[in-house]
Design an enzyme around this catalytic site. Structure first.
Site, PDB file in Angstrom:
ATOM      1  N   GLU A  47      -3.067  -1.963   9.024  1.00 39.10           N
ATOM      2  CA  GLU A  47      -4.143  -0.511   9.279  1.00 39.10           C
ATOM      3  C   GLU A  47      -5.475  -1.226   9.285  1.00 39.10           C
ATOM      4  O   GLU A  47      -6.104  -0.583   9.960  1.00 39.10           O
ATOM      5  CB  GLU A  47      -3.890   0.228   8.167  1.00 39.10           C
ATOM      6  CG  GLU A  47      -2.699   1.194   8.436  1.00 39.10           C
ATOM      7  CD  GLU A  47      -2.744   2.212   7.153  1.00 39.10           C
ATOM      8  OE1 GLU A  47      -1.827   3.163   7.552  1.00 39.10           O
ATOM      9  OE2 GLU A  47      -3.334   2.405   6.340  1.00 39.10           O
ATOM     10  N   HIS A  62      -7.062   5.546   3.117  1.00 40.98           N
ATOM     11  CA  HIS A  62      -6.603   7.028   3.219  1.00 40.98           C
ATOM     12  C   HIS A  62      -5.409   7.205   2.479  1.00 40.98           C
ATOM     13  O   HIS A  62      -4.794   8.112   2.920  1.00 40.98           O
ATOM     14  CB  HIS A  62      -6.797   7.061   4.818  1.00 40.98           C
ATOM     15  CG  HIS A  62      -5.543   6.242   5.765  1.00 40.98           C
ATOM     16  ND1 HIS A  62      -5.731   5.710   6.786  1.00 40.98           N
ATOM     17  CD2 HIS A  62      -4.263   5.863   5.292  1.00 40.98           C
ATOM     18  CE1 HIS A  62      -4.699   5.164   7.231  1.00 40.98           C
ATOM     19  NE2 HIS A  62      -3.636   5.201   6.340  1.00 40.98           N
ATOM     20  N   HIS A  97       0.796   9.354  10.922  1.00 40.23           N
ATOM     21  CA  HIS A  97       1.865   8.509  10.272  1.00 40.23           C
ATOM     22  C   HIS A  97       3.293   9.383  10.483  1.00 40.23           C
ATOM     23  O   HIS A  97       3.920   9.657   9.306  1.00 40.23           O
ATOM     24  CB  HIS A  97       1.635   8.526   8.641  1.00 40.23           C
ATOM     25  CG  HIS A  97       0.493   7.929   8.101  1.00 40.23           C
ATOM     26  ND1 HIS A  97      -0.870   8.380   8.335  1.00 40.23           N
ATOM     27  CD2 HIS A  97       0.339   6.444   7.595  1.00 40.23           C
ATOM     28  CE1 HIS A  97      -1.773   7.448   7.903  1.00 40.23           C
ATOM     29  NE2 HIS A  97      -1.078   6.434   7.372  1.00 40.23           N
ATOM     30  N   HIS A 125      -1.279  -3.276   1.384  1.00 45.11           N
ATOM     31  CA  HIS A 125      -0.259  -2.559   1.013  1.00 45.11           C
ATOM     32  C   HIS A 125       1.004  -2.900   1.931  1.00 45.11           C
ATOM     33  O   HIS A 125       0.712  -3.111   3.201  1.00 45.11           O
ATOM     34  CB  HIS A 125      -0.493  -1.241   0.835  1.00 45.11           C
ATOM     35  CG  HIS A 125      -0.774  -0.314   2.004  1.00 45.11           C
ATOM     36  ND1 HIS A 125      -1.933  -0.688   2.627  1.00 45.11           N
ATOM     37  CD2 HIS A 125      -0.215   1.013   2.524  1.00 45.11           C
ATOM     38  CE1 HIS A 125      -1.847   0.365   3.766  1.00 45.11           C
ATOM     39  NE2 HIS A 125      -0.907   1.156   3.692  1.00 45.11           N
TER      40      HIS A 125
END
Ligand code: DHB
Ligand code: FE
Length: 288
Positions: A241, A12, A59, A194
């Site tokens: 995530e 995303h 977030h 990431h």
């Protein structure tokens, strides 16, 4: 009775939204990624879903660090686009499915999960980007109703991967006990590897990402059995995530068929992936 017709997985990353907004999808940097997205979109169209349960994380846009629910379920009829600092994007707001949201919350509590119930909430890139990758950008209305499921993956303590997998099994039960004939898909979002901060900022792990895309279909028990620390070490702090894909996988049958799988690195500072799963057809020696 409602039915689960597919399990989807998608990164995303907000730079994907930026590429879509600025019409950069055919540029040399982005074309290899978007070329691999198109077949996934075709497979989803073939599934003819009516409702998407989208498992994602906020977030710091809808919740800030002062109040972060571990699991939360959207029970609203509409979800507005969050302003992430540059004004809300011009994608249409999402029509929700409050009735199913309440049914899911009820089913979860009965099974000893205790989610926060959200009757008014905005949704950020975590939900917007996968929706646009799988359904394209609509002029006015999205072709499916959306039920957001929020998972805390941004502030310690995040839930166990095994708990996310178990949450998915209850989600399946909620879908199959919901009256009506709607066709559901579950979308797991986030990742792949990431790390956006700290000494390892920029860390990606393409080998682990490819193994994840393989094993989320074939051996989800391995991924559900990993610790949270394993996720941070192997996939990076924000790569954790990926535990949200286990909610999607837990909703699917033990045996699945991979309809589409795509991996590209890097987008922004992230390994990005897309996956389309269907439950495996019953073999002739199996009973229903
Ligand atoms: C970025 C942000 C995300 O939420 C994510 O999952 C991946 C990358 C970014 O800002 O680059
Ligand atoms: Fe994210």
């Amino acid at each position: 009775m409602a039915r689960l017709v597919g399990g989807l997985g998608s990164s995303h990353v907000p730079s994907i939204a930026m590429a879509l907004d600025k019409g950069l999808t055919d540029t040399p940097d982005w074309k290899p990624f978007f070329d691999g997205v198109a077949p996934g979109r075709d497979r989803v169209r073939e599934m003819r879903p009516d409702v998407a349960v989208v498992v994602f994380n906020d977030h710091g846009n809808a919740f800030f660090f002062d109040r972060v629910p571990t699991f939360a379920v959207g029970c609203a009829e509409r979800y507005a686009i969050a302003d992430e600092g540059w004004g809300p994007r011009t994608v249409p707001a999402f029509d929700g499915h409050a009735e199913f949201g309440w049914h899911l919350a009820d089913t979860l509590v009965a099974e000893s999960f205790d989610p926060t119930v959200l009757q008014e909430i905005e949704v950020d890139h975590g939900l917007q980007v996968p929706m646009e990758l799988f359904w394209g950008r609509p002029e006015t209305m999205w072709p499916v109703r959306v039920v957001p499921v929020f998972v805390n993956v941004i502030q310690h303590p995040i839930p166990l991967p095994s708990r996310c997998h178990a949450f998915g099994r209850v989600l399946r039960k909620a879908i199959e006990s919901f009256p009506g004939d709607e066709r559901f898909v579950v979308v797991g979002t986030g990742g792949l590897s990431h790390q956006l901060q700290g000494a390892r900022a920029g860390f990606v792990n393409p080998d682990a990402d490819r193994a994840f895309l393989r094993d989320i279909a074939r051996d989800p028990g391995r991924l559900a059995g990993m610790s949270r620390e394993d996720y941070v070490r192997v996939f990076g702090s924000e790569g954790a995530e990926l535990i949200m894909w286990l909610v999607m996988r837990g909703a699917m049958d033990p045996e699945v068929v991979v309809r589409h799988s795509h991996y590209f690195v890097p987008a922004s500072m992230t390994g990005v992936g897309m996956l389309v799963l269907e439950n495996a057809p019953l073999r002739s020696n199996q009973s229903i």
